[in-house]
Design a protein around this motif. Structure first.
Motif, mmCIF file in Angstrom:
data_model
loop_
_atom_site.group_PDB
_atom_site.id
_atom_site.type_symbol
_atom_site.label_atom_id
_atom_site.label_comp_id
_atom_site.label_asym_id
_atom_site.label_seq_id
_atom_site.Cartn_x
_atom_site.Cartn_y
_atom_site.Cartn_z
ATOM 1 N N GLU A 11 0.826 -1.202 0.000
ATOM 2 C CA GLU A 11 0.000 0.000 0.000
ATOM 3 C C GLU A 11 0.866 1.260 0.000
ATOM 4 O O GLU A 11 0.561 2.240 -0.698
ATOM 5 C CB GLU A 11 -0.932 0.021 1.204
ATOM 6 N N ILE A 14 2.128 1.883 -3.437
ATOM 7 C CA ILE A 14 1.056 2.398 -4.298
ATOM 8 C C ILE A 14 0.810 3.872 -4.009
ATOM 9 O O ILE A 14 0.611 4.679 -4.936
ATOM 10 C CB ILE A 14 -0.235 1.568 -4.103
ATOM 11 N N GLN A 18 0.876 6.713 -6.786
ATOM 12 C CA GLN A 18 -0.452 7.266 -7.029
ATOM 13 C C GLN A 18 -0.412 8.788 -7.145
ATOM 14 O O GLN A 18 -1.244 9.395 -7.834
ATOM 15 C CB GLN A 18 -1.406 6.840 -5.899
ATOM 16 N N VAL A 69 -2.991 -1.267 -14.531
ATOM 17 C CA VAL A 69 -4.327 -1.259 -13.933
ATOM 18 C C VAL A 69 -4.650 0.144 -13.461
ATOM 19 O O VAL A 69 -3.738 0.935 -13.170
ATOM 20 C CB VAL A 69 -4.403 -2.269 -12.763
ATOM 21 N N SER A 70 -5.923 0.487 -13.392
ATOM 22 C CA SER A 70 -6.350 1.805 -12.944
ATOM 23 C C SER A 70 -5.710 2.141 -11.602
ATOM 24 O O SER A 70 -5.863 1.398 -10.630
ATOM 25 C CB SER A 70 -7.877 1.839 -12.814
ATOM 26 N N LEU A 74 -6.899 0.533 -7.996
ATOM 27 C CA LEU A 74 -5.942 -0.293 -7.256
ATOM 28 C C LEU A 74 -5.681 0.293 -5.879
ATOM 29 O O LEU A 74 -5.632 -0.433 -4.869
ATOM 30 C CB LEU A 74 -4.643 -0.411 -8.044
ATOM 31 N N SER A 75 -5.501 1.611 -5.812
ATOM 32 C CA SER A 75 -5.245 2.263 -4.531
ATOM 33 C C SER A 75 -6.412 2.072 -3.570
ATOM 34 O O SER A 75 -6.224 1.749 -2.388
ATOM 35 C CB SER A 75 -4.982 3.754 -4.755
ATOM 36 N N VAL A 78 -6.583 -1.806 -2.370
ATOM 37 C CA VAL A 78 -5.526 -2.220 -1.437
ATOM 38 C C VAL A 78 -5.681 -1.519 -0.091
ATOM 39 O O VAL A 78 -5.414 -2.101 0.962
ATOM 40 C CB VAL A 78 -4.138 -1.954 -2.051
ATOM 41 N N LEU A 88 -1.190 -11.290 -5.887
ATOM 42 C CA LEU A 88 -1.632 -10.716 -7.142
ATOM 43 C C LEU A 88 -1.269 -11.675 -8.274
ATOM 44 O O LEU A 88 -0.137 -12.170 -8.331
ATOM 45 C CB LEU A 88 -0.993 -9.355 -7.396
ATOM 46 N N LEU A 95 -6.526 -8.637 -13.370
ATOM 47 C CA LEU A 95 -5.602 -8.776 -12.244
ATOM 48 C C LEU A 95 -6.406 -9.292 -11.062
ATOM 49 O O LEU A 95 -7.345 -8.639 -10.591
ATOM 50 C CB LEU A 95 -4.972 -7.425 -11.900
ATOM 51 N N ILE A 97 -6.698 -10.205 -7.204
ATOM 52 C CA ILE A 97 -6.102 -9.828 -5.923
ATOM 53 C C ILE A 97 -6.801 -10.618 -4.827
ATOM 54 O O ILE A 97 -8.040 -10.587 -4.706
ATOM 55 C CB ILE A 97 -6.262 -8.316 -5.656
ATOM 56 N N LEU A 106 -9.708 -7.136 -11.156
ATOM 57 C CA LEU A 106 -9.650 -5.812 -11.759
ATOM 58 C C LEU A 106 -9.283 -5.928 -13.241
ATOM 59 O O LEU A 106 -8.329 -6.626 -13.590
ATOM 60 C CB LEU A 106 -8.602 -4.937 -11.048
#
Length: 373
Positions: A11, A14, A18, A69-70, A74-75, A78, A88, A95, A97, A106
């Motif tokens: 996280e 990410i 992000q 992935v978007s 994703l943010s 997670v 993953l 994807l 998860i 996703l």
């Protein structure tokens, strides 16, 4: 691609990339986060066209590969996962998860559409600073850069390396901050970097420590840390000759407790916070005291005094309270020294000259334009 990672570490990685995921982009791939696995290292990448970011994370790799992935999706996913290992797995156009009892699928974006991120040339000029030095320098200077896009050149921080020092300067035309620190590198470098990119680089320096390696090239600057890299397109345009703004002398000098003055200005400025137009704070200096005042036609009046050391004739001068507080906060230390010419000329704020036997003061200057009242 298939791997397992600790949720908190994944996280955090990410969150780093992000920040540079493109928003409202015309190129859909720039709204994504790219994941590339090689062995037991996964690299997360993003770009908004102006700033690229990458971070490497050690994981339990099972099958090399990549995926796009978007970033927002994703943010969000997670962030809400339970505190457990995350698996993953890319299969087909999705994807997968898995974390504890939770599982998500996703949809992938076209990996081939993700732009090639910039890599500095091997022979490009490089500067290396300790993380704390870099963080302090950015923290003291970057806030003085403009937030208005009308004059894009003023939204940047000018970085200059050479002659035994590394210097950062920023101005929004109402104030100016300049900080220099010793630097033992060779050659000379100059770059105009966006405040936003430097703020993100500062966050990495604060979190990771160690050294910050900067590569300054004609079109972009690269900031490298222990496990991550940030590349920012340089701002184009001619930066003003800011040192010409600094007065070549002064008629009055004021020395005062920095924290005490900051507290007084914050209290007095409250009466003007509800005004649609900024209410300045007025400093009336005479003898061994300064009276700080504010007079708002909508909210009321306030004043408070505190002791000072004044050299020269009495003076009454007014400032934007937010800009004044920013300067006081940036200076640090116990005392601040003001230098004035008159009520219409810019004031200079610096650390006080050292007493005999003290260490050399920081090479920091904050110039503040007065406000007419």
């Amino acid at each position: 691609m298939k791997f397992r990672a600790e949720r908190t570490e994944f996280e955090e990685a990410i969150k780093w990339v992000q920040r540079t995921v493109g928003e409202r982009v015309s190129f859909p791939a720039m709204a994504g986060i790219k994941l590339s696995l090689s062995g037991d290292v996964v690299t997360l990448s993003s770009t908004n066209g102006q700033v690229d970011s990458e971070v490497e994370l050690t994981v339990q790799g099972e099958r090399d590969g990549g995926a796009l992935v978007s970033g927002k999706l994703l943010s969000n996913v997670v962030h809400l996962l339970p505190n457990d290992a995350v698996e993953l797995d890319v299969s087909g156009d999705a994807l997968h998860i898995t974390c504890g009892r939770a599982s998500f699928e996703l949809r992938l974006m076209m990996l081939e559409d993700f732009p090639q991120l910039r890599v500095p040339a091997e022979d490009a000029p490089t500067a290396t600073l300790k993380a704390q030095e870099f963080s302090d320098l950015v923290g003291q200077v970057a806030k003085s850069a403009s937030t208005e896009d009308a004059r894009a050149v003023l939204t940047g921080v000018k970085l200059e390396a050479g002659g035994g020092s590394f210097t950062a300067s920023a101005t929004d035309s109402y104030r100016l901050a300049i900080r220099s620190i010793p630097w033992e590198g060779e050659g000379e470098m100059t770059a105009l970097v966006s405040r936003r990119a430097l703020d993100q680089a500062k966050a990495a320096a604060d979190m990771l420590g160690n050294d910050v390696t900067m590569v300054l090239e004609p079109s972009y600057a690269t900031f490298s840390f222990a496990d991550r890299r940030l590349v920012s397109t340089l701002i184009e345009g001619k930066y003003p000759e800011v040192r010409q703004l600094i007065p070549d002398g002064f008629e009055r000098r004021l020395r005062v407790d920095r924290l005490a003055l900051a507290e007084v200005v914050r209290r007095i400025a409250v009466v003007g916070e509800a005004d649609k137009s900024m209410t300045p704070v007025i400093m009336e200096m005479a003898g061994n005291s300064v009276v700080v005042k504010a007079d708002s036609s909508e909210a009321g009046q306030a004043e408070e005094s505190l002791p000072v050391e004044l050299e020269g004739e009495p003076l009454t001068i007014a400032f934007n309270p937010r800009f004044l507080i920013d300067g006081l906060d940036a200076l640090g230390g116990d005392q601040v020294s003001f230098e004035f010419r008159d009520e219409l000329k810019p004031a200079i704020m610096r650390p006080p000259a050292p007493e005999q036997g003290d260490d050399e003061p920081e090479d920091f200057l904050y110039l503040l334009m007065p406000v007419r009242v």
